[in-house]
Design a protein around this motif. Structure first.
Motif, PDB file in Angstrom:
ATOM      1  N   ARG A 186     -28.820 -20.112  43.020  1.00 19.62           N
ATOM      2  CA  ARG A 186     -27.805 -19.091  43.251  1.00 19.62           C
ATOM      3  C   ARG A 186     -28.147 -17.882  42.394  1.00 19.62           C
ATOM      4  N   LEU A 187     -28.597 -16.824  43.052  1.00 20.03           N
ATOM      5  CA  LEU A 187     -29.034 -15.623  42.356  1.00 20.03           C
ATOM      6  C   LEU A 187     -28.291 -14.416  42.894  1.00 20.03           C
ATOM      7  N   LEU A 188     -27.636 -13.691  42.011  1.00 20.12           N
ATOM      8  CA  LEU A 188     -26.931 -12.471  42.387  1.00 20.12           C
ATOM      9  C   LEU A 188     -27.663 -11.277  41.777  1.00 20.12           C
ATOM     10  N   THR A 189     -27.965 -10.282  42.593  1.00 19.90           N
ATOM     11  CA  THR A 189     -28.669  -9.109  42.090  1.00 19.90           C
ATOM     12  C   THR A 189     -28.048  -7.835  42.649  1.00 19.90           C
ATOM     13  N   ALA A 190     -28.235  -6.751  41.924  1.00 20.01           N
ATOM     14  CA  ALA A 190     -27.909  -5.424  42.421  1.00 20.01           C
ATOM     15  C   ALA A 190     -29.242  -4.700  42.551  1.00 20.01           C
ATOM     16  N   GLY A 191     -29.744  -4.606  43.765  1.00 18.00           N
ATOM     17  CA  GLY A 191     -31.100  -4.107  44.002  1.00 18.00           C
ATOM     18  C   GLY A 191     -31.881  -5.156  44.753  1.00 18.00           C
ATOM     19  N   ASP A 192     -32.437  -4.778  45.896  1.00 18.62           N
ATOM     20  CA  ASP A 192     -33.088  -5.752  46.781  1.00 18.62           C
ATOM     21  C   ASP A 192     -34.234  -6.498  46.117  1.00 18.62           C
ATOM     22  N   ASN A 193     -34.901  -5.856  45.159  1.00 19.22           N
ATOM     23  CA  ASN A 193     -36.093  -6.470  44.553  1.00 19.22           C
ATOM     24  C   ASN A 193     -35.894  -6.863  43.090  1.00 19.22           C
ATOM     25  N   LYS A 194     -34.629  -6.954  42.664  1.00 19.17           N
ATOM     26  CA  LYS A 194     -34.382  -7.304  41.266  1.00 19.17           C
ATOM     27  C   LYS A 194     -34.821  -8.734  40.959  1.00 19.17           C
ATOM     28  N   GLY A 195     -34.788  -9.590  41.949  1.00 22.57           N
ATOM     29  CA  GLY A 195     -35.275 -10.961  41.762  1.00 22.57           C
ATOM     30  C   GLY A 195     -36.738 -11.068  42.148  1.00 22.57           C
ATOM     31  N   PHE A 196     -37.535 -10.113  41.686  1.00 21.01           N
ATOM     32  CA  PHE A 196     -38.940  -9.975  42.072  1.00 21.01           C
ATOM     33  C   PHE A 196     -39.737 -11.246  41.798  1.00 21.01           C
ATOM     34  N   LEU A 197     -40.282 -11.827  42.874  1.00 19.69           N
ATOM     35  CA  LEU A 197     -41.115 -13.034  42.800  1.00 19.69           C
ATOM     36  C   LEU A 197     -40.451 -14.152  41.992  1.00 19.69           C
ATOM     37  N   ASP A 198     -39.166 -14.349  42.208  1.00 18.20           N
ATOM     38  CA  ASP A 198     -38.436 -15.436  41.548  1.00 18.20           C
ATOM     39  C   ASP A 198     -39.085 -16.775  41.919  1.00 18.20           C
TER      40      ASP A 198
END
Length: 313
Positions: A186-198
């Motif tokens: 469960r990952l919440l981000t503000a910015g489409d690429n904030k979870g870059f290569l999670d």
């Protein structure tokens, strides 16, 4: 009444005696602590004085040595901060006849390596009469070679490992394992690429391509540095910048190195100053003691606080 009175007096005496014992114990613990603290303070002062005396001005013509050993990165012995400080001191000394950067490193941070390279070039221009050489021991790969490229000449051993002119980014993926374990990411981000290569999510091809572009950009910078440093001596091949490594013997053929030679050889035969002075910035005795004492003191304070705190019985 008499029995009750005697019982009350006995209880009061016991309480007073117990309180006195606790106070004595508390005073003894604090006394021990402050004695240790005073001893440590005096010891650090003595060690600093010894290091200061040992680090005095160097007399006589000499070859200046700066070590780049281990991983090149912040907080290491081969950090840009330590290496550039050592280089500056070496070039500044009026008795320095030549500077040798002895390298035994698998690489590390491209930023740190670039900073060292640029400082080597700057100092060389500022002090044109002082030559700058790199001597490779066992390993001079990736960021290690990035640094070596800043020298006038590179000396190797026949069996040294040289090269790895490439860039890498390490990660991992555990999505399959998470599914088997029934774990939901469960990952919440503000910015489409904030979870870059999670690593806990499936690979996003757009993000993967962006990372590849970054690596290619840094790789081209690396290649540019090697070409700049080696100039016409470089005999480029299709796989020279592919990340491959070569022996010292092969590196001479490819123009990645100039000649065979150890530190002593370069100091004696090339610089013509056999006396070698080490300018390497390493953690001194006082710093090591202070760091270890800091951990010990923190533990002692914690133990003292625990002993003084109320206990549930």
């Amino acid at each position: 009444m008499t029995d009750n009175g005697e019982h009350w007096e006995r209880g009061l005496i016991e309480k007073l005696a117990t309180a006195a014992l606790k106070e004595q114990r508390r005073a003894r613990l604090w006394g021990i602590f402050f004695k240790l603290l005073t001893f440590a303070y005096i010891t650090v002062i003595i060690l600093l004085a010894i290091d200061w005396k040992a680090g005095g001005e160097v007399s006589g013509k000499h070859t200046a040595l700066v070590e780049v050993s281990g991983i090149i990165g912040p907080g290491t012995d081969a950090s840009a901060e330590r290496v550039t400080t050592a280089l500056q001191a070496a070039f500044k000394d009026k008795n320095t006849q030549g500077v040798v950067v002895r390298i035994n490193s698998p690489g590390g941070s491209p930023v740190q390596a670039q900073n060292i390279y640029e400082e080597m070039r700057r100092l060389r221009k500022k002090h044109p009469a002082i030559p700058l050489y790199a001597v490779v021991e066992d390993l001079c790969a990736s960021g290690g070679y990035y640094v070596a490229a800043g020298a006038d000449r590179i000396y190797v051993s026949k069996s040294s490992i040289v090269g790895s002119i490439g860039v890498r980014m390490d990660s991992f993926g555990v999505t399959g394992l998470m599914e088997k374990l029934g774990v939901e990411r469960r990952l919440l981000t503000a910015g489409d690429n904030k979870g870059f290569l999670d690593p806990f999510l499936p690979v996003d091809e757009r993000q993967k391509q962006h990372a590849q572009t970054l690596l290619e950009d840094i790789h081209q910078q690396f290649i540019g540095v090697v070409r700049e440093g080696r100039g016409k001596r470089l005999k480029e091949t299709p796989d020279m910048f592919s990340g491959l490594i070569w022996t010292g013997h092969k590196s001479l053929e490819l123009g990645l190195a100039d000649a065979y030679g150890s530190l002593d050889y370069v100091a004696r035969e090339v610089v013509k100053a056999e006396n070698i002075v080490d300018y390497t910035q390493k953690e001194n005795i006082a710093e090591k003691f202070a760091r270890r004492f800091g951990a010990g003191a923190a533990s002692a304070i914690l133990e003292l606080a625990i002993r003084q705190a109320p206990h549930l019985r």
